[in-house]
Design a protein around this motif. Structure first.
Motif, PDB file in Angstrom:
ATOM      1  N   GLY A  69       0.955  -1.169   0.354  1.00 35.18           N
ATOM      2  CA  GLY A  69       0.082  -0.425  -0.436  1.00 35.18           C
ATOM      3  C   GLY A  69       0.845   1.009   0.007  1.00 35.18           C
ATOM      4  O   GLY A  69       0.322   2.506  -0.710  1.00 35.18           O
ATOM      5  N   ILE A 103      -2.926   7.040   3.220  1.00 37.21           N
ATOM      6  CA  ILE A 103      -3.123   6.098   2.022  1.00 37.21           C
ATOM      7  C   ILE A 103      -4.549   5.800   1.902  1.00 37.21           C
ATOM      8  O   ILE A 103      -4.830   5.221   3.132  1.00 37.21           O
ATOM      9  N   VAL A 105      -6.072   2.507  -0.609  1.00 34.76           N
ATOM     10  CA  VAL A 105      -5.954   1.733  -1.015  1.00 34.76           C
ATOM     11  C   VAL A 105      -7.255   1.499  -1.823  1.00 34.76           C
ATOM     12  O   VAL A 105      -8.213   0.306  -1.066  1.00 34.76           O
ATOM     13  N   ARG A 106      -7.996   1.589  -3.284  1.00 33.30           N
ATOM     14  CA  ARG A 106      -9.302   1.346  -3.801  1.00 33.30           C
ATOM     15  C   ARG A 106      -8.873  -0.588  -4.144  1.00 33.30           C
ATOM     16  O   ARG A 106     -10.277  -0.903  -3.970  1.00 33.30           O
ATOM     17  N   THR A 138      -2.164  10.679  -6.277  1.00 32.12           N
ATOM     18  CA  THR A 138      -2.955   9.573  -7.051  1.00 32.12           C
ATOM     19  C   THR A 138      -2.592   9.011  -7.879  1.00 32.12           C
ATOM     20  O   THR A 138      -1.954   9.502  -8.488  1.00 32.12           O
ATOM     21  N   TRP A 147      -5.624   4.019  -5.637  1.00 32.38           N
ATOM     22  CA  TRP A 147      -4.791   4.794  -4.668  1.00 32.38           C
ATOM     23  C   TRP A 147      -4.702   6.037  -4.800  1.00 32.38           C
ATOM     24  O   TRP A 147      -4.581   7.091  -5.811  1.00 32.38           O
ATOM     25  N   THR A 243      -7.812   2.498   4.330  1.00 34.20           N
ATOM     26  CA  THR A 243      -7.343   3.202   4.216  1.00 34.20           C
ATOM     27  C   THR A 243      -6.680   3.476   5.656  1.00 34.20           C
ATOM     28  O   THR A 243      -6.747   2.915   6.712  1.00 34.20           O
TER      29      THR A 243
END
Length: 288
Positions: A69, A103, A105-106, A138, A147, A243
């Motif tokens: 991540g 951060i 992370v999708r 991004t 992200w 997140t």
């Protein structure tokens, strides 16, 4: 309107540090100026697997084609340096303190997938000890954001701090039961090793003399190494989308011995890295 600067190649971090030194000269910057309304973009960034493996080793991740991540932060760092060392940036890079990082992370990211990176700066604001701002990065794939990262930096101009201590900063001090813990032995080489894989060669991390010039008795670990090492300790337990938000407290002197602890909270974890005092506090939350 935001001006977009599209780069065809990765900007050199070494040249950025040279500009940073020049930025310390009298009259090099406009005091009190606004942040540049610019977004720096680099498309189709391909992950170098040898670099990814080196990063994994330095930060304690298992070797994998899935990006940690924190790894896109390293990919975006040269773009951030380009912005923060531009002539119209109102604060000198040297002396900035990284105080927080968030951060999101999708979804899991593979080293096979080219990324479109974009970085901008925003929200220059007052702080009890100076001024702070955010670097917003991004990563997108086919136009969809996968992200994002927000790094908050502080320029210290006053020794006074009105910031209260955080509750529970000692890791379980609120009466909760820590969900396991581990002692990290952080060797002196961590500063140089992380500088090599991240491009962040700030001398406070790599040089005793450089650290002393900024008030530290010796080199200190990078905050983003500490965050990455914490995530590596949770490998195999992290959800696919989450997140992770942290505050960087006291620096970790090199070499050092610290304790990492987690505490279950809202389906995720609270994180603490501490010795006599907390070095990092934060949370990991599953994405809704």
């Amino acid at each position: 309107m935001v001006a977009v600067v599209e780069l065809g190649a990765e900007p050199g971090v070494g040249a950025a540090y040279a500009r940073a030194v020049l930025g310390l000269l009298p009259g090099a910057r406009k005091a009190g100026g606004a942040l540049p309304d610019v977004e720096v973009v680099r498309r189709g960034v391909v992950v170098d697997r040898s670099h990814l493996a080196a990063y994994d080793r330095v930060c304690g991740f298992r070797l994998s084609d899935t990006l940690p991540g924190t790894y896109p932060h390293v990919l975006a760092f040269p773009l951030a340096m380009r912005l923060m060392t531009s002539p119209d940036f109102p604060l000198p890079l040297i002396g900035l303190v990284h105080v927080a990082n968030r951060i999101a992370v999708r979804r899991p990211l593979s080293a096979d997938t080219p990324l479109d990176l974009a970085v901008r700066v925003a929200d220059l604001r007052d702080h009890p000890r100076g001024r702070q701002f955010d670097v917003i990065a991004t990563a997108s794939v086919d136009g969809a954001e996968v992200w994002s990262g927000v790094s908050t930096y502080l320029r210290i101009t006053s020794a006074r701090s009105d910031r209260p201590a955080e509750p529970g900063a000692g890791g379980g001090a609120d009466g909760g039961a820590a969900d396991g813990g581990a002692v990290w032995r952080v060797p002196a080489r961590v500063g140089g090793d992380y500088a090599a894989v991240s491009g962040d060669r700030n001398p406070i991390h790599t040089s005793r003399l450089g650290a002393r010039l900024f008030g530290f008795p010796g080199p200190i670990a990078h905050g983003m190494w500490t965050k990455a090492r914490a995530l590596a300790s949770l490998e195999g337990r992290l959800p696919e989308a989450y997140t992770v938000e942290v505050a960087f407290k006291q620096p970790i002197p090199l070499p050092s011995r610290v304790r990492f602890e987690t505490l279950p909270a809202d389906g995720g974890w609270r994180l603490t890295v501490a010795s006599k005092r907390p070095h990092l506090t934060g949370t990991v939350v599953r994405a809704a």
